[in-house]
Scaffold this active site. Sequence first.
Site, PDB file in Angstrom:
ATOM      1  N   CYS A   4      10.226   1.315   2.129  1.00  0.00           N
ATOM      2  CA  CYS A   4      11.143   0.192   2.342  1.00  0.00           C
ATOM      3  C   CYS A   4      12.580   0.670   2.466  1.00  0.00           C
ATOM      4  O   CYS A   4      13.408  -0.007   3.041  1.00  0.00           O
ATOM      5  CB  CYS A   4      11.019  -0.785   1.178  1.00  0.00           C
ATOM      6  SG  CYS A   4      11.104   0.059  -0.407  1.00  0.00           S
TER       7      CYS A   4
ATOM      8  N   GLY B  96      11.467  -6.104   2.878  1.00  0.00           N
ATOM      9  CA  GLY B  96      11.706  -5.063   3.881  1.00  0.00           C
ATOM     10  C   GLY B  96      13.113  -4.492   3.872  1.00  0.00           C
ATOM     11  O   GLY B  96      14.006  -4.956   3.161  1.00  0.00           O
TER      12      GLY B  96
ATOM     13  N   TRP C  87       0.816  -1.212   0.000  1.00  0.00           N
ATOM     14  CA  TRP C  87       0.000   0.000   0.000  1.00  0.00           C
ATOM     15  C   TRP C  87       0.848   1.261   0.000  1.00  0.00           C
ATOM     16  O   TRP C  87       0.321   2.349  -0.213  1.00  0.00           O
ATOM     17  CB  TRP C  87      -0.898   0.034   1.251  1.00  0.00           C
ATOM     18  CG  TRP C  87      -0.135  -0.239   2.503  1.00  0.00           C
ATOM     19  CD1 TRP C  87       0.014  -1.462   3.110  1.00  0.00           C
ATOM     20  CD2 TRP C  87       0.644   0.671   3.276  1.00  0.00           C
ATOM     21  NE1 TRP C  87       0.839  -1.357   4.199  1.00  0.00           N
ATOM     22  CE2 TRP C  87       1.229  -0.046   4.328  1.00  0.00           C
ATOM     23  CE3 TRP C  87       0.889   2.038   3.186  1.00  0.00           C
ATOM     24  CZ2 TRP C  87       2.063   0.539   5.279  1.00  0.00           C
ATOM     25  CZ3 TRP C  87       1.719   2.633   4.125  1.00  0.00           C
ATOM     26  CH2 TRP C  87       2.294   1.883   5.158  1.00  0.00           C
ATOM     27  N   ASN C  88       2.150   1.177   0.264  1.00  0.00           N
ATOM     28  CA  ASN C  88       2.869   2.424   0.559  1.00  0.00           C
ATOM     29  C   ASN C  88       3.160   3.280  -0.673  1.00  0.00           C
ATOM     30  O   ASN C  88       3.234   4.502  -0.563  1.00  0.00           O
ATOM     31  CB  ASN C  88       4.131   2.159   1.387  1.00  0.00           C
ATOM     32  CG  ASN C  88       5.147   1.333   0.661  1.00  0.00           C
ATOM     33  OD1 ASN C  88       4.790   0.462  -0.129  1.00  0.00           O
ATOM     34  ND2 ASN C  88       6.404   1.600   0.893  1.00  0.00           N
TER      35      ASN C  88
ATOM     36  N   THR D 232       5.823 -12.086   4.289  1.00  0.00           N
ATOM     37  CA  THR D 232       4.931 -12.322   3.139  1.00  0.00           C
ATOM     38  C   THR D 232       5.754 -12.842   1.964  1.00  0.00           C
ATOM     39  O   THR D 232       5.360 -13.779   1.262  1.00  0.00           O
ATOM     40  CB  THR D 232       4.221 -11.007   2.746  1.00  0.00           C
ATOM     41  OG1 THR D 232       3.546 -10.495   3.888  1.00  0.00           O
ATOM     42  CG2 THR D 232       3.235 -11.210   1.617  1.00  0.00           C
TER      43      THR D 232
ATOM     44  N   GLU E 109      13.766  -4.899  -9.720  1.00  0.00           N
ATOM     45  CA  GLU E 109      12.838  -4.226 -10.628  1.00  0.00           C
ATOM     46  C   GLU E 109      13.628  -3.227 -11.466  1.00  0.00           C
ATOM     47  O   GLU E 109      14.783  -2.938 -11.180  1.00  0.00           O
ATOM     48  CB  GLU E 109      11.791  -3.460  -9.813  1.00  0.00           C
ATOM     49  CG  GLU E 109      10.851  -4.368  -9.058  1.00  0.00           C
ATOM     50  CD  GLU E 109       9.915  -3.583  -8.169  1.00  0.00           C
ATOM     51  OE1 GLU E 109      10.341  -2.570  -7.585  1.00  0.00           O
ATOM     52  OE2 GLU E 109       8.757  -3.994  -8.042  1.00  0.00           O
TER      53      GLU E 109
ATOM     54  N   LYS F 295      20.293  -9.995   0.971  1.00  0.00           N
ATOM     55  CA  LYS F 295      19.906 -10.647   2.238  1.00  0.00           C
ATOM     56  C   LYS F 295      18.368 -10.769   2.330  1.00  0.00           C
ATOM     57  O   LYS F 295      17.725 -11.111   1.346  1.00  0.00           O
ATOM     58  CB  LYS F 295      20.525  -9.886   3.420  1.00  0.00           C
ATOM     59  CG  LYS F 295      22.061  -9.805   3.304  1.00  0.00           C
ATOM     60  CD  LYS F 295      22.719  -9.481   4.625  1.00  0.00           C
ATOM     61  CE  LYS F 295      22.782  -8.037   4.942  1.00  0.00           C
ATOM     62  NZ  LYS F 295      23.616  -7.687   6.096  1.00  0.00           N
TER      63      LYS F 295
ATOM     64  N   SER G 206      -2.679  -4.079  -2.581  1.00  0.00           N
ATOM     65  CA  SER G 206      -2.968  -4.091  -1.147  1.00  0.00           C
ATOM     66  C   SER G 206      -4.410  -3.674  -0.908  1.00  0.00           C
ATOM     67  O   SER G 206      -4.921  -2.752  -1.552  1.00  0.00           O
ATOM     68  CB  SER G 206      -2.041  -3.128  -0.416  1.00  0.00           C
ATOM     69  OG  SER G 206      -2.524  -2.913   0.892  1.00  0.00           O
TER      70      SER G 206
HETATM   71  P1  NAD Z   1       2.449  -6.903   3.427  1.00  0.00           P
HETATM   72  O1  NAD Z   1       3.485  -7.958   3.344  1.00  0.00           O
HETATM   73  O2  NAD Z   1       1.552  -6.887   4.614  1.00  0.00           O
HETATM   74  O3  NAD Z   1       1.473  -6.982   2.162  1.00  0.00           O
HETATM   75  C1  NAD Z   1       1.964  -6.911   0.843  1.00  0.00           C
HETATM   76  C2  NAD Z   1       0.937  -7.553  -0.092  1.00  0.00           C
HETATM   77  O4  NAD Z   1       0.908  -8.959   0.162  1.00  0.00           O
HETATM   78  C3  NAD Z   1      -0.499  -7.071   0.116  1.00  0.00           C
HETATM   79  O5  NAD Z   1      -1.169  -7.016  -1.128  1.00  0.00           O
HETATM   80  C4  NAD Z   1      -1.092  -8.152   1.015  1.00  0.00           C
HETATM   81  O6  NAD Z   1      -2.501  -8.237   0.912  1.00  0.00           O
HETATM   82  C5  NAD Z   1      -0.425  -9.394   0.437  1.00  0.00           C
HETATM   83  N1  NAD Z   1      -0.327 -10.540   1.357  1.00  0.00           N
HETATM   84  C6  NAD Z   1      -0.205 -10.533   2.703  1.00  0.00           C
HETATM   85  N2  NAD Z   1      -0.130 -11.805   3.174  1.00  0.00           N
HETATM   86  C7  NAD Z   1      -0.186 -12.624   2.093  1.00  0.00           C
HETATM   87  C8  NAD Z   1      -0.146 -14.051   1.926  1.00  0.00           C
HETATM   88  N3  NAD Z   1      -0.036 -14.887   2.952  1.00  0.00           N
HETATM   89  N4  NAD Z   1      -0.220 -14.537   0.667  1.00  0.00           N
HETATM   90  C9  NAD Z   1      -0.306 -13.710  -0.404  1.00  0.00           C
HETATM   91  N5  NAD Z   1      -0.382 -12.362  -0.298  1.00  0.00           N
HETATM   92  C10 NAD Z   1      -0.308 -11.815   0.944  1.00  0.00           C
HETATM   93  O7  NAD Z   1       3.199  -5.512   3.252  1.00  0.00           O
HETATM   94  P2  NAD Z   1       2.595  -4.046   3.342  1.00  0.00           P
HETATM   95  O8  NAD Z   1       2.297  -3.724   4.770  1.00  0.00           O
HETATM   96  O9  NAD Z   1       1.518  -3.871   2.327  1.00  0.00           O
HETATM   97  O10 NAD Z   1       3.868  -3.195   2.853  1.00  0.00           O
HETATM   98  C11 NAD Z   1       4.914  -2.871   3.691  1.00  0.00           C
HETATM   99  C12 NAD Z   1       6.109  -3.799   3.479  1.00  0.00           C
HETATM  100  O11 NAD Z   1       6.487  -3.776   2.106  1.00  0.00           O
HETATM  101  C13 NAD Z   1       7.329  -3.330   4.247  1.00  0.00           C
HETATM  102  O12 NAD Z   1       7.997  -4.433   4.825  1.00  0.00           O
HETATM  103  C14 NAD Z   1       8.194  -2.691   3.184  1.00  0.00           C
HETATM  104  O13 NAD Z   1       9.568  -2.653   3.491  1.00  0.00           O
HETATM  105  C15 NAD Z   1       7.891  -3.538   2.004  1.00  0.00           C
HETATM  106  N6  NAD Z   1       8.180  -2.804   0.756  1.00  0.00           N
HETATM  107  C16 NAD Z   1       9.276  -3.169   0.033  1.00  0.00           C
HETATM  108  C17 NAD Z   1       9.608  -2.455  -1.120  1.00  0.00           C
HETATM  109  C18 NAD Z   1      10.827  -2.804  -1.939  1.00  0.00           C
HETATM  110  O14 NAD Z   1      10.964  -2.284  -3.050  1.00  0.00           O
HETATM  111  N7  NAD Z   1      11.718  -3.651  -1.464  1.00  0.00           N
HETATM  112  C19 NAD Z   1       8.797  -1.384  -1.527  1.00  0.00           C
HETATM  113  C20 NAD Z   1       7.690  -1.061  -0.749  1.00  0.00           C
HETATM  114  C21 NAD Z   1       7.385  -1.780   0.380  1.00  0.00           C
END
Ligand code: NAD
Length: 497
Positions: free
Chosen positions: A283, A251, A150-151, A231, A461, A454, A176
């Site tokens: 992130c 994360g 969602w972010n 996730t 991407e 890690k 999300s």
């Molecule tokens: P989240 O893991 O809660 O959810 C991400 C997505 O996965 C959502 O669409 C959610 O509905 C889905 N999901 C959750 N559990 C699932 C399951 N068991 N099976 C399949 N789908 C599932 O994350 P969030 O709170 O939406 O986002 C924040 C996290 O994302 C933070 O840890 C952040 O660091 C990470 N993030 C990483 C990047 C990157 O480029 N590395 C960019 C943005 C956010």
Amino acid sequence: MREALLHIDGQQVPAEDGATMDVVSPMTGKTIALIAHATPGDVDRAVAAARRAFDDKRWRGIAQRERARVLNRAAQLLAQRVDDFAALETEQIGRPIREMRAQLSRLPEWLEFFGAVAQTDRGSVPDVGEGHVNLIRRVPLGVIGMITPWNHPLLITMKKVSVAIAAGNSMVIKPSELGPLVPLELAKLLEEAGVPAGVVNVVTGAGGTTGRALSEHAGTDKLDVTGGTETGRIIAAEAGRRLIPVTAELGGKAPVIVFDDSPLEEAVAGALFASFVATGQTCVQGSRILVQDTVYDAFLARLLERVGQLRLGDPADNETQIGPLVSALQRKRVADAVDRSRAQGVTVAAGGAVPNGDAFTAGQFYLPTILTDVTTDHDVWRQEIFGPVAVVVPFSDEAEAIRLANDADFGLAGSIWTRDTARGLRMVDQLDIGIVWINDHHRVDPASPWGGMKDSGIGSENAIESFHAYTQLKSTMINTAPSGTDWFGTTEPMRYS
Ligand code: NAD
């Protein structure tokens, strides 16, 4: 109130059982939209639609230059709608409008870039010796399952969708549940630009149901997830079980490393941006600010002053710099992490509470928070908080800065602030981090790879590498000898070829 349906095969359809979910404004606490909550049956329909679109070649069968034209048309449409989409992003996730406008105004670049990559991509003909010619081409993978957070709802969806469609794939996106509205609009916009129905499908719903149904579905050829590390592990395990590729952007716990030769104002402004843009919900958030001990006191004093001046308020207001957190749950997680730090003996040098005042009662606000007296044993040093909380820790020299920066399970991103470029590059060589900025933070570009080491994920991407990760190689070996070989027609020694 807005009602948003699933987007399957170019049609807006409700969930098969009629179930819906609320999208709640983090500013007012009121429901702003009802979205369909897709069942496993709905996910199945979406995957089947994507499969039909792939198999009948309605998109991948079109010449790459024509696909590029469609992507460029989509880029133009998106550029015209930036203000509307930015307002909608702000309403659903609470990020300040000035940030959303700045972010979304760059997204047409992804469509343009990958349109150009698709047009200029070409195969190769490696030398395999006399008597044979080997043609190598890239072909699309098939149906992609995409799961997004969602972010940055549209940015992250765009990073995946632009390259996937440029390469000729079909897809099912599960955005999300906290930020699904703009990704749904993107699917409509792409079809308006000329992407055929069925190529881009969107199923909305919760992670544990809709997301899980998509990641477990047998009909996808690749999974691409951005989200939390746990996730990511669950989804990557599914991909492993099915032997399909996975890209996982997860994360982070980014260090911001400030050397004493960096102009103080510039370094403080950089750290402030790294730590508090998106109210800390990125992130690559600069959650660990490492400052050379010779300037630590001066840096901290100025940082605290600037933190105190940040303007919290209604994210729809142009003047607002810090909006609410995305949800009540997210604010509770942040507040609990700060309270735990306090109990562990950490000093709360700024923030550490919900702000006072009528303007803040309905919204999920939390004050920008700076923690000091932190050691590497404290939870706040190690765990991703995903909110406006940063620690400031001193270091003495390059070696200590490297040791501290690498002391993390994550390895997504980090920044180095120095006027000594040679030192900056020496540091980069030793950091176990996928994305490093020197005298900048969070700079992203469609041409520049984005991915972590890690526990921050697998693959990256953006850039030509992501185009390659959305295609597979097909090798054709042609025998050019005037007559064939009769392997079993002789007992003479032969060359295996
Ligand atoms: P989240 O893991 O809660 O959810 C991400 C997505 O996965 C959502 O669409 C959610 O509905 C889905 N999901 C959750 N559990 C699932 C399951 N068991 N099976 C399949 N789908 C599932 O994350 P969030 O709170 O939406 O986002 C924040 C996290 O994302 C933070 O840890 C952040 O660091 C990470 N993030 C990483 C990047 C990157 O480029 N590395 C960019 C943005 C956010």
